[in-house]
Design a protein around this motif. Structure first.
Motif, PDB file in Angstrom:
ATOM      1  N   ASP A 343       7.446  41.012  36.506  1.00 40.21           N
ATOM      2  CA  ASP A 343       7.080  42.139  35.644  1.00 40.21           C
ATOM      3  C   ASP A 343       7.669  43.442  36.161  1.00 40.21           C
ATOM      4  N   MET A 344       7.694  43.625  37.470  1.00 38.84           N
ATOM      5  CA  MET A 344       8.308  44.828  38.042  1.00 38.84           C
ATOM      6  C   MET A 344       9.800  44.876  37.737  1.00 38.84           C
ATOM      7  N   LEU A 345      10.434  43.722  37.799  1.00 40.20           N
ATOM      8  CA  LEU A 345      11.876  43.668  37.598  1.00 40.20           C
ATOM      9  C   LEU A 345      12.268  43.844  36.130  1.00 40.20           C
ATOM     10  N   LEU A 346      11.295  43.846  35.247  1.00 40.72           N
ATOM     11  CA  LEU A 346      11.564  44.100  33.828  1.00 40.72           C
ATOM     12  C   LEU A 346      11.577  45.586  33.502  1.00 40.72           C
ATOM     13  N   LYS A 347      11.293  46.434  34.477  1.00 39.02           N
ATOM     14  CA  LYS A 347      11.152  47.877  34.246  1.00 39.02           C
ATOM     15  C   LYS A 347      12.243  48.686  34.946  1.00 39.02           C
ATOM     16  N   THR A 348      13.451  48.158  34.955  1.00 39.67           N
ATOM     17  CA  THR A 348      14.536  48.812  35.694  1.00 39.67           C
ATOM     18  C   THR A 348      15.772  48.990  34.811  1.00 39.67           C
ATOM     19  N   PRO A 349      15.716  49.824  33.790  1.00 36.56           N
ATOM     20  CA  PRO A 349      16.874  49.965  32.892  1.00 36.56           C
ATOM     21  C   PRO A 349      18.129  50.489  33.586  1.00 36.56           C
ATOM     22  N   ILE A 350      17.976  51.367  34.563  1.00 39.80           N
ATOM     23  CA  ILE A 350      19.156  51.901  35.251  1.00 39.80           C
ATOM     24  C   ILE A 350      19.809  50.816  36.080  1.00 39.80           C
ATOM     25  N   LEU A 351      19.016  50.071  36.845  1.00 42.74           N
ATOM     26  CA  LEU A 351      19.555  48.968  37.636  1.00 42.74           C
ATOM     27  C   LEU A 351      20.144  47.900  36.718  1.00 42.74           C
ATOM     28  N   ASP A 352      19.476  47.634  35.607  1.00 46.55           N
ATOM     29  CA  ASP A 352      19.998  46.644  34.660  1.00 46.55           C
ATOM     30  C   ASP A 352      21.386  47.044  34.161  1.00 46.55           C
ATOM     31  N   SER A 353      21.562  48.317  33.863  1.00 41.41           N
ATOM     32  CA  SER A 353      22.852  48.806  33.398  1.00 41.41           C
ATOM     33  C   SER A 353      23.905  48.660  34.492  1.00 41.41           C
ATOM     34  N   ALA A 354      23.538  48.977  35.724  1.00 41.88           N
ATOM     35  CA  ALA A 354      24.465  48.843  36.847  1.00 41.88           C
ATOM     36  C   ALA A 354      24.869  47.382  37.045  1.00 41.88           C
ATOM     37  N   VAL A 355      23.910  46.477  36.896  1.00 41.72           N
ATOM     38  CA  VAL A 355      24.211  45.044  37.018  1.00 41.72           C
ATOM     39  C   VAL A 355      25.159  44.606  35.910  1.00 41.72           C
ATOM     40  N   GLU A 356      24.875  45.015  34.680  1.00 40.77           N
ATOM     41  CA  GLU A 356      25.718  44.599  33.557  1.00 40.77           C
ATOM     42  C   GLU A 356      27.126  45.168  33.689  1.00 40.77           C
ATOM     43  N   GLU A 357      27.228  46.408  34.166  1.00 42.39           N
ATOM     44  CA  GLU A 357      28.550  46.999  34.382  1.00 42.39           C
ATOM     45  C   GLU A 357      29.315  46.266  35.476  1.00 42.39           C
ATOM     46  N   THR A 358      28.609  45.857  36.515  1.00 45.09           N
ATOM     47  CA  THR A 358      29.236  45.071  37.581  1.00 45.09           C
ATOM     48  C   THR A 358      29.767  43.752  37.032  1.00 45.09           C
ATOM     49  N   PHE A 456      17.046  34.130  36.164  1.00 46.13           N
ATOM     50  CA  PHE A 456      16.792  33.911  37.585  1.00 46.13           C
ATOM     51  C   PHE A 456      17.896  34.547  38.423  1.00 46.13           C
ATOM     52  N   ALA A 457      19.156  34.374  38.007  1.00 43.41           N
ATOM     53  CA  ALA A 457      20.277  34.947  38.743  1.00 43.41           C
ATOM     54  C   ALA A 457      20.200  36.469  38.767  1.00 43.41           C
ATOM     55  N   THR A 458      19.851  37.067  37.639  1.00 44.84           N
ATOM     56  CA  THR A 458      19.718  38.524  37.589  1.00 44.84           C
ATOM     57  C   THR A 458      18.598  38.991  38.506  1.00 44.84           C
ATOM     58  N   ASN A 459      17.490  38.271  38.509  1.00 46.73           N
ATOM     59  CA  ASN A 459      16.388  38.634  39.399  1.00 46.73           C
ATOM     60  C   ASN A 459      16.787  38.519  40.864  1.00 46.73           C
ATOM     61  N   GLU A 460      17.582  37.500  41.205  1.00 42.63           N
ATOM     62  CA  GLU A 460      18.074  37.367  42.576  1.00 42.63           C
ATOM     63  C   GLU A 460      18.828  38.623  42.999  1.00 42.63           C
ATOM     64  N   LEU A 461      19.733  39.081  42.144  1.00 41.60           N
ATOM     65  CA  LEU A 461      20.517  40.279  42.437  1.00 41.60           C
ATOM     66  C   LEU A 461      19.617  41.491  42.632  1.00 41.60           C
ATOM     67  N   LYS A 462      18.656  41.651  41.737  1.00 40.91           N
ATOM     68  CA  LYS A 462      17.814  42.838  41.771  1.00 40.91           C
ATOM     69  C   LYS A 462      16.857  42.828  42.961  1.00 40.91           C
ATOM     70  N   GLN A 463      16.330  41.662  43.300  1.00 36.10           N
ATOM     71  CA  GLN A 463      15.446  41.573  44.465  1.00 36.10           C
ATOM     72  C   GLN A 463      16.200  41.884  45.749  1.00 36.10           C
ATOM     73  N   PHE A 464      17.405  41.345  45.881  1.00 40.78           N
ATOM     74  CA  PHE A 464      18.238  41.627  47.049  1.00 40.78           C
ATOM     75  C   PHE A 464      18.480  43.129  47.175  1.00 40.78           C
ATOM     76  N   LEU A 465      18.838  43.773  46.062  1.00 38.83           N
ATOM     77  CA  LEU A 465      19.125  45.203  46.108  1.00 38.83           C
ATOM     78  C   LEU A 465      17.868  46.015  46.411  1.00 38.83           C
ATOM     79  N   PHE A 466      16.736  45.637  45.819  1.00 35.83           N
ATOM     80  CA  PHE A 466      15.471  46.315  46.105  1.00 35.83           C
ATOM     81  C   PHE A 466      15.197  46.339  47.607  1.00 35.83           C
ATOM     82  N   LEU A 467      15.339  45.197  48.254  1.00 35.94           N
ATOM     83  CA  LEU A 467      15.032  45.120  49.684  1.00 35.94           C
ATOM     84  C   LEU A 467      16.048  45.893  50.514  1.00 35.94           C
TER      85      LEU A 467
END
Length: 510
Positions: A343-358, A456-467
């Motif tokens: 649920d936390m990872l669903l609230k990151t539009p800026i990070l989501d955009s950065a991931v999609e651009e990557t 799942f793959a997107t969440n992996e990326l975002k969790q790694f970056l969060f930490l």
């Protein structure tokens, strides 16, 4: 993924395309008579095609337009380069366009695995159950637990406070691969080790050793898929395959804790279908490669782009800090480790955009379909092309849309907010020729064969970056060093890899 991040259907799609992009070829216009109706002159440039697939296809697009045909590996491939016409491939019924038969042939060749007749159905059902919805909640928690073990096990101990220097690609791929492997294939049993701490220590050691062997196979993979390994490389590839078949064997998996439902369901179905255990072992290696071969490289590109663009890094870091505050979590000395939920990872539009651009810049799968019956391809321009049974239809979104300057101005520049609207929501309006595109970015494929593990793959990326942002200070050793180029040998395999690593240093904050 892993890593813009890579699951089984994505593997099938991308590798099949790469496998057939081989050898001599000829060009003809779509709908031209078959080869035996008259001679077709050589178009040449075989070495150019093999050397840089994207460059070659880009040149063909500029010269021949929205659809052109080349003969590759004994098949006619019709490349569609107009993104407004992608629906003709993506939406077509599997009775006309399909990928499963030659996917099965490739998997048998590369992994030694013989597919079941119900392979696609089983994989799709299991992935929907465990890698989406409520199942994704469980998988996200498992990934979080293993990332914490690998990255934060020495927090508060005084260890690792000194700067550590290594390659950014090696570090990112190592961490994301190992955490994903443990989340999917389980942990060392506490019962066999006596204590949880000892089990976690073994997980760290075992997964690190496994990653080193996986990288050896990963580096051989393009030539393995192309069938151009030398004698010593063939021996090494066989050694590595047997190592992974043993490590991931059904027998050994039975002694592990916390095996994911995604993996255990796959094994159970194959067992019920009467598949021999040695073949199930081979499938487990296929699952590992498909699920973890892309996410780690994607994590590298994401972190590197953010480090090279301070405005992007600051925007993402601010968003991460806001999410933690909203959930009452704080990174502090002696405090509990932060826990990132789905649920936390669903609230990151800026990070989501950065991931999609990557992923737009670095994910380059080839989507290929076999033509099962004579049919017509309808282009957005109104033109129609007759395609024969036995031919192939292919889409390479990277050049067709992802780096098209009409769709994305200044396409090779990383813009973290490219996929954000002015009010901060997800942007989906992109245009070609004044018409809105439905398929404007396709790192996961599209349609019924869209990668089922993308969430799942997107969440992996975002969790790694969060930490990384929450617990570490890190910087490039040479801030002025240019972003490395893309290894063009891997066109078509999903997330691209760099031509060289780039050094960085990091340390725990406390």
């Amino acid at each position: 993924m892993g890593s813009l991040l890579q699951i089984l259907l994505a593997l099938f799609i991308s590798v099949i395309g790469a496998l057939y992009l081989l050898g001599s070829f000829r060009r003809r216009r779509a709908g031209e008579p078959p080869l035996d109706k008259g001679p077709i002159p050589w178009f040449g440039h075989v070495l150019e095609f093999r050397k840089d697939t994207a460059k070659f296809l880009q040149r063909m697009k500029e010269k021949h337009g929205d659809i052109f045909t080349v003969q590759l590996g004994g098949f006619y491939f019709h490349f569609i380069t107009d993104p407004l016409s992608f629906g003709s491939v993506v939406k077509e019924a599997r009775t006309k366009l399909d990928f499963t038969k030659f996917a099965e042939q490739l998997v048998a060749r590369v992994f030694g695995y013989n597919s079941m007749e119900i392979e696609h159905k089983v994989l799709q059902a299991s992935s929907t159950k465990h890698l989406m919805g409520d199942g994704l909640v469980v998988m996200t928690q498992a990934m979080m637990s293993n990332l914490q073990n690998l990255m934060l096990h020495s927090v508060g101990s005084g260890d690792d406070k000194q700067w550590q220097e290594t390659g950014l690609f090696t570090y990112s791929y190592n961490i994301v691969f190992r955490a994903g492997y443990l989340a999917l294939f389980g942990n060392e049993s506490v019962k066999s080790t006596g204590t949880l701490d000892k089990a976690k220590e073994i997980d760290r050691q075992h997964s690190d050793e496994l990653f080193k062997e996986f990288r050896k196979y990963d580096q051989l993979f393009p030539n393995l898929a192309y069938g151009v390994l030398g004698p010593s490389e063939k021996m090494e590839a066989e050694r590595l395959k047997r190592l992974f078949w043993s490590t991931l064997s059904v027998q050994k998996m039975r002694s592990r804790d916390n095996i994911s439902g995604w993996v255990s369901d796959q094994q159970q179905v194959r067992d019920e279908q009467g598949m021999q255990e040695f073949m199930q072992d081979r499938f487990m290696f296929l699952l590992l490669w498909a699920s973890q071969g892309n996410t780690g490289p994607a994590a590298f590109w994401l972190l590197l782009y953010l480090m090279k663009h301070p405005d992007a890094m600051n925007a993402v870091k601010k968003e991460v800090e806001e999410i933690l505050r909203e959930t009452g979590q704080e990174v502090k000395r002696g405090g509990p480790l932060i826990d990132l939920t789905r649920d936390m990872l669903l609230k990151t539009p800026i990070l989501d955009s950065a991931v999609e651009e990557t992923l737009r810049l670095t994910a380059a799968p080839v989507l290929t379909r076999a033509v099962l019956q004579d049919m017509t391809i309808n282009m957005a321009s109104g033109q129609e092309y007759k395609i024969r049974k036995g031919d192939r239809v292919a889409v390479f979104p990277y050049i067709a849309v992802q780096v098209d300057p009409e769709v994305y101005p200044d396409p090779y520049t990383f813009k973290y907010d490219r996929f954000l609207t002015p009010d901060g929501n997800k942007k989906t309006d992109f245009y070609k020729g004044g018409k809105k595109l439905k398929y404007y970015n396709m790192p996961w494929g599209a349609g019924t064969t869209m990668c089922p593990g993308r969430f799942f793959a997107t969440n992996e990326l975002k969790q790694f970056l969060f930490l990384m942002l929450s617990y570490f200070d890190f910087e490039l050793k040479n801030p002025n060093e240019e972003i490395p180029g893309i290894d063009i040998r891997r066109w078509g395999f999903g997330s691209m890899q760099p031509t060289k690593d780039i050094q960085f240093r990091y340390r725990l904050r406390f």
